[in-house]
Design an enzyme around this catalytic site. Structure first.
Site, PDB file in Angstrom:
ATOM      1  N   GLU A   1      95.208  -6.918 -66.521  1.00  0.00           N
ATOM      2  CA  GLU A   1      94.265  -7.764 -66.430  1.00  0.00           C
ATOM      3  C   GLU A   1      94.247  -8.483 -67.707  1.00  0.00           C
ATOM      4  O   GLU A   1      94.763  -8.196 -68.822  1.00  0.00           O
ATOM      5  CB  GLU A   1      92.903  -6.783 -66.726  1.00  0.00           C
ATOM      6  CG  GLU A   1      92.258  -6.297 -65.704  1.00  0.00           C
ATOM      7  CD  GLU A   1      91.120  -5.340 -65.740  1.00  0.00           C
ATOM      8  OE1 GLU A   1      90.369  -5.646 -66.643  1.00  0.00           O
ATOM      9  OE2 GLU A   1      91.123  -4.374 -65.029  1.00  0.00           O
TER      10      GLU A   1
ATOM     11  N   GLU B   1      91.997   1.829 -66.126  1.00  0.00           N
ATOM     12  CA  GLU B   1      91.575   2.169 -67.525  1.00  0.00           C
ATOM     13  C   GLU B   1      90.915   3.654 -67.177  1.00  0.00           C
ATOM     14  O   GLU B   1      89.880   3.799 -67.692  1.00  0.00           O
ATOM     15  CB  GLU B   1      90.717   1.111 -67.866  1.00  0.00           C
ATOM     16  CG  GLU B   1      91.273  -0.336 -68.199  1.00  0.00           C
ATOM     17  CD  GLU B   1      90.124  -1.159 -68.759  1.00  0.00           C
ATOM     18  OE1 GLU B   1      88.997  -0.782 -68.840  1.00  0.00           O
ATOM     19  OE2 GLU B   1      90.653  -2.259 -69.019  1.00  0.00           O
TER      20      GLU B   1
HETATM   21  C1  GAL Z   1      88.217  -4.303 -67.956  1.00  0.00           C
HETATM   22  C2  GAL Z   1      88.013  -3.520 -66.537  1.00  0.00           C
HETATM   23  C3  GAL Z   1      87.469  -4.319 -65.659  1.00  0.00           C
HETATM   24  C4  GAL Z   1      86.285  -5.222 -65.985  1.00  0.00           C
HETATM   25  C5  GAL Z   1      86.538  -6.085 -67.179  1.00  0.00           C
HETATM   26  C6  GAL Z   1      85.537  -6.658 -67.657  1.00  0.00           C
HETATM   27  O1  GAL Z   1      88.245  -3.609 -69.027  1.00  0.00           O
HETATM   28  O2  GAL Z   1      88.989  -2.842 -66.074  1.00  0.00           O
HETATM   29  O3  GAL Z   1      87.010  -3.514 -64.381  1.00  0.00           O
HETATM   30  O4  GAL Z   1      85.285  -4.503 -66.532  1.00  0.00           O
HETATM   31  O5  GAL Z   1      87.090  -5.025 -68.198  1.00  0.00           O
HETATM   32  O6  GAL Z   1      85.771  -7.626 -68.593  1.00  0.00           O
END
Ligand code: GAL
Length: 936
Positions: free
Chosen positions: A626, A533
């Site tokens: 993610e 990100e």
């Molecule tokens: C994402 C990020 C992660 C963590 C996650 C929390 O945007 O890449 O490192 O922060 O959100 O929900």
């Protein structure tokens, strides 16, 4: 964009830098089939083709360090790596998917040591013109802490791996110095580690190296008052050549300064020399650091071609010739070499000029290779290549490389195919901390994390967002996980004021090459990720250009594995995604903030993206790097229960900001995320998606969204102590469909809810289930397509027994019972293992349950438990998995959280007896559990 006005003399050195090392050319043959191996390098008595005159030694120097930390930064010495921008805004609640911003400029007003540190990275900078020349002078040489005669007897005595922050105290309450994002623990500050090295006179003429697997952060090293070098990025492993500063025949003083900034991470980074440290001794001619690369091609059950590249360093003052032979052995399940070599690479002869490196290459065929593959359907077979350097008939070096033989195909319509078998990625993200142990790496603690994940059906790990401890990859190799190995959370744009962006321009190349060279031989690593990100998603052409530079570095180092960088913002028509071999989406596949309540927000809102990316990149595989970021607190159930799936957490809707807990009905997610089941559905609807990496497998320290007053996260499937949340069974039911199981929630102790609607949900790998309350059926329910739980939402609470009987294809499949318990009356202690090794490092994790007379865990009990040990053992830490708990992890007293707490114990080094752990709590019968001393 350069974030610093670089001081002029440093620019002078950069522009005038000369080539002080001759680097190997990283032009590997493009291989069709990806490849893998893991190197280890310690002395071995191996098949010996020549007379041994010198053995490589790899000596752990973890024990016996003196440690000192300044109380505040204003008291600290000024031996700084570089100036940092001032923090103007101390507010730290930064939404995880907030847009990263431009770096700040800062003025150079102090002398800085950066010009002396940068040359440490030279071996990882390919263009000789860009390498750094060490300036004249020896900064810090007159500082007392680097002197051999400085009296450090009053400093704290510590063994490594060491995390100075984990003992706390937690900074609870408003306006803490270190906020919830970084775990409310005192990670920030300047600290020193000192150790005397006893170097025998027989080491004269040898090359001696210091290998630091990880130091958080900005480490700078002096030996005998000489500044040797350092490495700012706390997650990378690095080597320093101590030879020029070493005085064999007595004590040599090592001094290491760390400077760990506040506001440097979005999570708990840990602090200190938190991984292993080694002294490596070799002859001047030796296999280089991470000096082998083993790849395989044309892999089938009947044969595989193994290609070997070896880099040899000549640290002597004259040209040297050497012969190189490498034999390949099978490793057994205990990772011991077995039998005779299964293959021998041909003898190579090489001549290496004084002070440079040379690279040789060879290949060999292995018949009927035992392939490495992921659990549970394949076996993680490993091989060992033993490389021997011979000079004038004498063995001068031996070097071991562990590797695996496998083929991985990335098919844009199916996903990942390993050795011909399609493997759906059932992955999780993992941060590097180990809960109550902090960042201090411990192999058993990491193994326990992986074991529990494997029990859930997890087969893949994303190392978010930084290189892991090398031993963690040894575990993933051995246990058969597929790994995305990741290096950066930011490039030039900043997420927090003092994060990696400050050093990115100077270090990105060295960090990236070092990262790949260390891990390239691990069979478990299948994908390199060089970003998460990053802000460069928003900068069109400039961001893509940066991405291309990084990608080229990765591919130069390893052309056999695909590259990626995780995207929560970039869209198919932007320049950035086109750079990557693999499309890794964070949350975008399911869509981000699509609920009407987010209309008009200035945060990211994105409709589901799988199809759009697949249409734009039909030749690339897509995975969800993610997913979820679903929230829950183990054992907490809040009412009313939302009917819809995947709602954000709000007070009265799955959350309670007064107690800072989230309901374990497992329905709610972060604003930009999705519930587990929404992700299951969207991945099933898009069969070309290779699979998912849940955010996260385990809870971790810091980033406690949605309640930043807490210490640790709510997003883990497993809590910080290692206790399973209900979500564990939801994933298990979906990821292990062949395992007969059923799980009921919530618990059934609701005296205050008699007659009230108390929904009952069942997670099962079956396709239907019947629910009974006190023997009366509440009906049978069947999962519809894209449904992953069975819900009885109208159950009126009455105490007694809930029973779920699950069916699969009409046949009884599994059964589960939850009962209203009696009063808490005793403690029950259960250890994860009966015996551990007496080395002070091996650990037993003991779960203590508060139970009633019948041994049923009393679900809402929070009794205070006191731990003690009989015998030669130590209480290493305690925890209960409650994100709001601010009790010290080192305390031997711990409140249970919803019926459970944890004590972690070790046996003292060389203990001769077993130990008994005793748990006591007022008014409850005590529990005792024995841990035996394992015979090695
Ligand atoms: C994402 C990020 C992660 C963590 C996650 C929390 O945007 O890449 O490192 O922060 O959100 O929900």
């Amino acid at each position: 964009m350069l974030n610093f006005k670089i001081n002029t003399y440093f620019q002078f050195w950069q522009q005038n830098s000369m080539n002080i090392f001759t680097m190997k050319k990283s032009t590997l043959i493009k291989l069709i089939t990806p490849v893998f191996a893991m190197f280890i390098s310690f002395s071995v008595m191996a098949q010996n083709p020549g007379q041994k005159t010198s053995q490589r030694q790899r000596i752990s120097i973890n024990n016996g360090w003196s440690f000192f930390k300044y109380e505040s930064n204003s008291q600290a010495d000024k031996l700084i790596y570089d100036m940092r921008p001032e923090i103007k805004d101390n507010s730290e609640y930064i939404v995880a998917d907030a847009k990263p911003t431009e770096a700040l400029e800062t003025k150079q007003i102090h002398a800085v040591l950066k010009p002396w540190i940068l040359p440490t990275g030279n071996k990882f900078i390919s263009d000789p013109q860009k390498r750094h020349v060490r300036p004249e002078g020896n900064p810090g040489s007159d500082f007392p802490f680097v002197q051999g005669n400085f009296d450090d007897s009053r400093w704290e005595k510590v063994n490594l791996p060491h995390d100075w922050a984990i003992k706390g105290p937690f900074q609870s309450g408003p306006n803490p110095e270190v906020g919830g994002g970084m775990g409310r623990l005192p990670v920030n500050g300047v600290a020193w580690y000192r150790k005397k090295l006893d170097i025998p006179a027989t080491d004269t003429g040898k090359s001696v190296f210091l290998d630091i697997d990880g130091a958080m952060s900005y480490s700078i090293v002096w030996l005998n008052g000489n500044l040797v070098g350092g490495w700012p990025y706390g997650y990378n492993s690095y080597r320093l050549d101590l030879t020029p500063y070493l005085v064999p025949g007595g004590e040599n003083q090592l001094a290491i300064r760390l400077d760990n900034p506040n506001h440097s991470a979005r999570w708990y980074p840990g602090a200190g020399i938190y991984r292993n440290v080694w002294l490596v001794k070799t002859r001047p001619v030796h296999v280089a650091q991470w000096g082998t690369s083993i790849t395989s091609k044309e892999v089938s059950k009947s044969s595989a071609t193994i290609e070997l590249e070896i880099t040899i360093d000549n640290n002597s003052k004259k040209e040297e010739a050497a012969e190189v032979i490498t034999a390949v052995f099978e490793l057994d399940s205990k990772r011991k070499r077995t039998g005779k070599p299964v293959a021998n690479f041909q003898l190579l002869k090489t001549t290496i000029a004084a002070g440079v490196s040379a690279t040789t290459r060879s290949s060999v065929q292995i018949k009927k290779p035992k392939l490495w593959g992921p659990a549970p359907t394949q076996t993680s077979n490993l091989y060992l290549a033993l490389t021997t350097l011979i000079q004038n008939g004498r063995t001068i070096d031996e070097y071991e490389t562990r590797f695996g033989i496998r083929s991985v195909e990335f098919n844009p319509d199916k996903g990942v195919i390993v050795n011909g078998e399609h493997i759906q990625l059932k992955g999780v993200n993992q941060h590097h901390d180990l809960g109550a142990l902090g960042a201090a790496f411990n192999t058993r603690a990491a193994e326990r994390q992986l074991e529990i994940l494997q029990e859930m059906g997890c087969n893949a790990i994303r190392m978010s967002h930084n290189p892991p401890a090398p031993e963690l990859l040894e575990l993933t190799d051995r246990m058969g996980f597929l790994v995305i190995d990741e290096i950066f959370d930011s490039w030039e744009m900043k997420k927090t004021p003092h994060d990696f962006h400050l050093i990115f321009p100077d270090w990105y190349e060295a960090d990236t090459r070092a990262f790949i060279r260390r891990d390239r031989n691990c069979p478990s690593v299948i994908i390199w990720s060089f970003g998460n990100e990053v802000g460069e998603q928003y900068t069109a052409g400039a961001g893509a250009a940066m991405a291309r530079r990084l990608k080229n570095i990765v591919t130069e180092e390893d052309p056999t594995r695909p590259t990626t960088s995780a995207m929560n913002f970039a869209k198919p028509d932007m320049a950035l995604p086109a750079v990557f071999d693999i499309i890794s989406l964070n949350y975008q596949g399911e869509g981000i903030r699509q609920d009407p309540e987010f209309e008009g927000t200035d945060r990211i809102r994105t409709p589901p993206q799988y199809n759009a990316f697949h249409a734009r990149f039909p030749d690339k595989i897509i995975l969800s790097s993610e997913t979820a970021s679903a929230f829950s607190s183990r054992g907490v159930y809040l009412f009313p229960v939302e009917k819809a799936q995947s709602a954000p957490v709000r007070d009265g809707r799955g959350g309670d900001s007064n107690i800072r807990q989230v309901s374990s009905y497992e329905i709610h997610a972060v604003d930009f995320g999705s519930s587990a089941e929404k992700v299951f559905g969207s991945i099933e609807k898009h069969p070309f998606v290779a699979g998912e990496f849940v955010w996260t497998g385990w809870d971790y320290l810091g980033e406690p969204t949605p309640y930043y007053e807490s210490r640790s996260t709510y997003c883990g499937i497993i809590d910080l102590a290692g206790f399973k949340k209900d979500r564990f069974y939801l994933y298990q039911s979906h990821w292990r469909p062949e395992l007969p199981m059923a799980h009921i929630l919530p618990h059934w102790n609701w005296p205050e809810r008699k007659g009230e609607i108390t929904p009952v949900h069942v997670f099962t790998s079956g396709d239907e289930a019947e629910l009974f309350l006190n023997g009366k059926t509440l009906g049978k329910k069947k999962k519809e397509q894209y449904e992953y739980r069975l819900r009885w939402d109208d159950v009126k609470y009455e105490p007694g027994e809930l029973k779920a009987v699950a069916y699969k294809n009409g046949v009884k499949w599994a059964e589960s019972v939850v009962k209203t318990t009696g009063k808490a009356s005793k403690l029950v202690a259960v250890a994860d293992r009966k015996s551990i090794v007496a080395d002070g490092k091996d650990l037993a994790f003991i779960t203590v349950e508060i139970t009633d007379n019948d041994g049923l865990t009393v679900p809402r009990s929070n009794n205070t438990v006191e731990f003690s040990i009989e015998g030669p053992g130590e209480i290493v830490a305690t925890d209960n998995g409650d994100p709001t708990s601010m009790g010290s992890f080192q305390s031997a007293t711990r409140e249970a959280f919803n019926g459970l707490c944890l004590v972690i114990v070790s046996l003292k080094q060389d203990a001769k007896e077993d130990i008994i752990i005793i748990a006591k709590s007022a008014g409850l019968k005590e529990a005792r559990v024995k841990i035996e001393r394992a015979v090695k």
